[in-house]
Enzyme design. Structure first.
Site, short mmCIF file in Angstrom:
data_model
loop_
_atom_site.label_atom_id
_atom_site.label_comp_id
_atom_site.label_asym_id
_atom_site.label_seq_id
_atom_site.Cartn_x
_atom_site.Cartn_y
_atom_site.Cartn_z
N ARG A 20 -2.64 -2.20 -3.37
CA ARG A 20 -3.83 -1.40 -3.22
C ARG A 20 -3.70 -0.24 -4.20
O ARG A 20 -2.72 0.52 -4.16
CB ARG A 20 -3.89 -0.85 -1.80
CG ARG A 20 -5.09 0.00 -1.59
CD ARG A 20 -5.09 0.58 -0.21
NE ARG A 20 -6.37 1.19 0.03
CZ ARG A 20 -6.73 1.66 1.19
NH1 ARG A 20 -5.92 1.58 2.22
NH2 ARG A 20 -7.90 2.24 1.34
N ASN A 36 0.89 -1.16 0.00
CA ASN A 36 0.00 0.00 0.00
C ASN A 36 0.92 1.21 0.00
O ASN A 36 1.45 1.61 1.04
CB ASN A 36 -0.89 -0.05 1.25
CG ASN A 36 -1.86 1.13 1.30
OD1 ASN A 36 -1.84 2.01 0.43
ND2 ASN A 36 -2.68 1.14 2.35
N HIS A 58 -12.75 3.25 -0.22
CA HIS A 58 -12.67 2.30 0.90
C HIS A 58 -13.32 0.95 0.55
O HIS A 58 -13.75 0.20 1.42
CB HIS A 58 -13.34 2.85 2.18
CG HIS A 58 -12.57 3.96 2.83
ND1 HIS A 58 -13.17 5.10 3.32
CD2 HIS A 58 -11.26 4.10 3.07
CE1 HIS A 58 -12.26 5.91 3.82
NE2 HIS A 58 -11.08 5.32 3.69
N GLU A 100 -7.91 -4.80 5.06
CA GLU A 100 -7.81 -4.57 3.61
C GLU A 100 -6.68 -5.40 3.01
O GLU A 100 -6.78 -5.88 1.88
CB GLU A 100 -7.58 -3.08 3.35
CG GLU A 100 -8.81 -2.24 3.65
CD GLU A 100 -8.49 -0.86 4.18
OE1 GLU A 100 -7.80 -0.76 5.22
OE2 GLU A 100 -8.91 0.13 3.57
N ARG A 139 -9.69 16.14 5.69
CA ARG A 139 -10.54 16.43 4.52
C ARG A 139 -11.94 16.82 5.03
O ARG A 139 -12.40 16.27 6.03
CB ARG A 139 -10.64 15.21 3.62
CG ARG A 139 -9.35 14.95 2.85
CD ARG A 139 -9.39 13.64 2.10
NE ARG A 139 -8.67 12.58 2.79
CZ ARG A 139 -8.89 11.28 2.61
NH1 ARG A 139 -9.83 10.87 1.79
NH2 ARG A 139 -8.18 10.40 3.27
#
Ligand code: ADP
Length: 399
Positions: free
Chosen positions: A93, A10, A182, A380, A242
């Protein structure tokens, strides 16, 4: 059979996170080691833990270490640590698969170039994800690579859920649509529901992935129906840095009223807004919850308010609700945020069990709660390992 290994990467702008999974039976993956090189470009540090959680590497690296050098360091460590073992594949990813990549894909040089087209859709993540693929091609010539996308799980939404109501031609030309993110986390949660929470697995579920990045996904019978994130990972609920949903007029005003450049506004939206922007203190929920500052309290209030509001919107999409799942850094670790979100969802039939919530039980609602709530750690990396194993034909059956 001899153990087979896959490496899961990742790669971000300032960090390279990696996991090594092993299979000895071709049926399930077992985590063998997990680590990261954080602080790339500033004060890089290598940290690796084994499957038992013991630290097996922990050291400061040369200041010059960037993304490519990080992969050199990782390759060297892998060659020493796994001497004699054959690396069967590398799973990545990749944040954006656009409209074309609806499922994970074996990457060749042509695919890599095609994925570069999507860089403008995720300028802060996609280039780093793809540079890692390129760097692996250079370092492990014969090892196959698989790209797993954060957008794929959502590529089954109805057209109305994907629409961005700007002029049609512009949207077509620019690829403007609500993609959703996600997805690997939501897919993992959806995949474990039949085992962990069978009573809601085929029902209407909202998964709240609450981390530094945060979004909610409405799932019906295991499939994504809609989600709070959208064209970019800026939309939806308030996040660490964010903003989540913002009136576009406010953004126009940044250009018109403050004379800011595109780069300035991009930096504000990705790095200076959300919890950090409201509080002026931190993007870290732990610090905000512990703070006595009134703006820190307001930031937490806003976070809970927006998560609750978004949950209401997704319940409307689902036409009701059977279960809620909390996951990711905040969702898995903060009993206070879970309690507050659950209390705001009392009207939906969520009745929290205070004791179960404090001890972070798997199910955190009372036996008579109409809607059940759960805490399920996301994974993940395992999801990527599963896809990689399946695409490369390493697994006999889905684990
Ligand atoms: P991401 O993967 O999006 O970077 P994570 O899912 O790792 O983020 O979540 C990181 C966030 O989780 C941190 O910013 C921190 O605010 C929050 N967090 C971790 N532990 C706790 C805790 N015990 N209480 C509240 N928040 C926590």
């Amino acid at each position: 059979m001899a153990a087979e290994f896959v490496l899961i990467l990742n790669a971000g702008s300032s960090s390279l996170k990696f996991s090594i999974f092993e299979t000895t039976d071709g049926e399930s993956w077992k985590l063998d080691a997990k680590g990261s090189i954080e602080g790339l470009g500033s004060s890089p540090r290598l940290s690796i833990k084994n499957s038992a959680g013991s630290q097996i590497a922990d050291q400061d690296l040369d200041r010059q270490v960037g993304g490519r050098e990080a992969l050199d360091i990782l390759s060297e460590w892998l060659r020493k640590q796994y001497a004699g073992a054959q690396l069967q594949g590398v799973g990545h990813r990749v944040v954006h698969g656009g409209d074309r990549y609806r499922r994970p894909v074996l990457v060749d040089h042509e695919t890599l170039e095609d994925l570069r087209r999507l860089i403008p859709l995720a300028p802060l993540h996609q280039p780093h994800n793809l540079n890692a693929i390129e760097a692996v091609f250079e370092r492990f010539r014969c090892v196959p690579q698989v790209a797993c996308f954060d957008t794929s799980f959502h590529r089954v939404h109805a057209p109305v859920a994907e629409l961005i109501p700007l002029p049609w031609e512009i949207c077509e030309r620019m690829g403007l649509r609500r993609y959703g993110f996600h997805g690997l986390s939501f897919e993992y949660i959806s995949s474990v529901l039949p085992k962990v929470a069978p009573e809601i697995a085929r029902g209407r579920v909202i998964v709240a992935h609450l981390g530094n990045g945060a979004s909610l996904c409405a799932i019906r019978n295991g499939k994504s129906v809609d989600c709070s994130s959208s064209y970019t990972a800026l939309d939806g609920v308030c996040m660490g840095t964010r903003p989540g949903a913002v009136d576009p007029g406010a953004i126009l005003r940044l250009f018109q009223g403050c004379g800011l450049s595109v780069a300035d506004v991009e930096c504000i939206l990705y790095e200076k807004s959300g919890l950090l922007g409201i509080s002026g203190i931190s993007n870290d929920m732990r610090l905000l919850l512990a703070s006595k500052d009134s703006r820190a309290a307001l930031a937490v209030d806003y976070f809970v308010y927006q998560v609750s509001k978004q949950m209401g919107a997704l319940v409307a999409v689902l036409g009701g609700l059977d279960g809620v799942v909390f996951t990711a850094g905040v969702g898995e670790n903060s009993a206070e945020i879970r309690r507050r979100v659950c209390e705001a969802a009392t009207w939906l039939g969520v009745k929290i069990d205070a004791d179960a919530n404090e001890r972070r039980a798997s199910r955190i609602t009372t036996a008579d709660s109409k809607v059940s709530a759960w805490v399920i750690p996301t994974n993940e990396e395992l999801m990527i390992a599963l896809h990689t194993g399946q695409l490369l034909g390493l697994m006999h059956a889905k684990a």
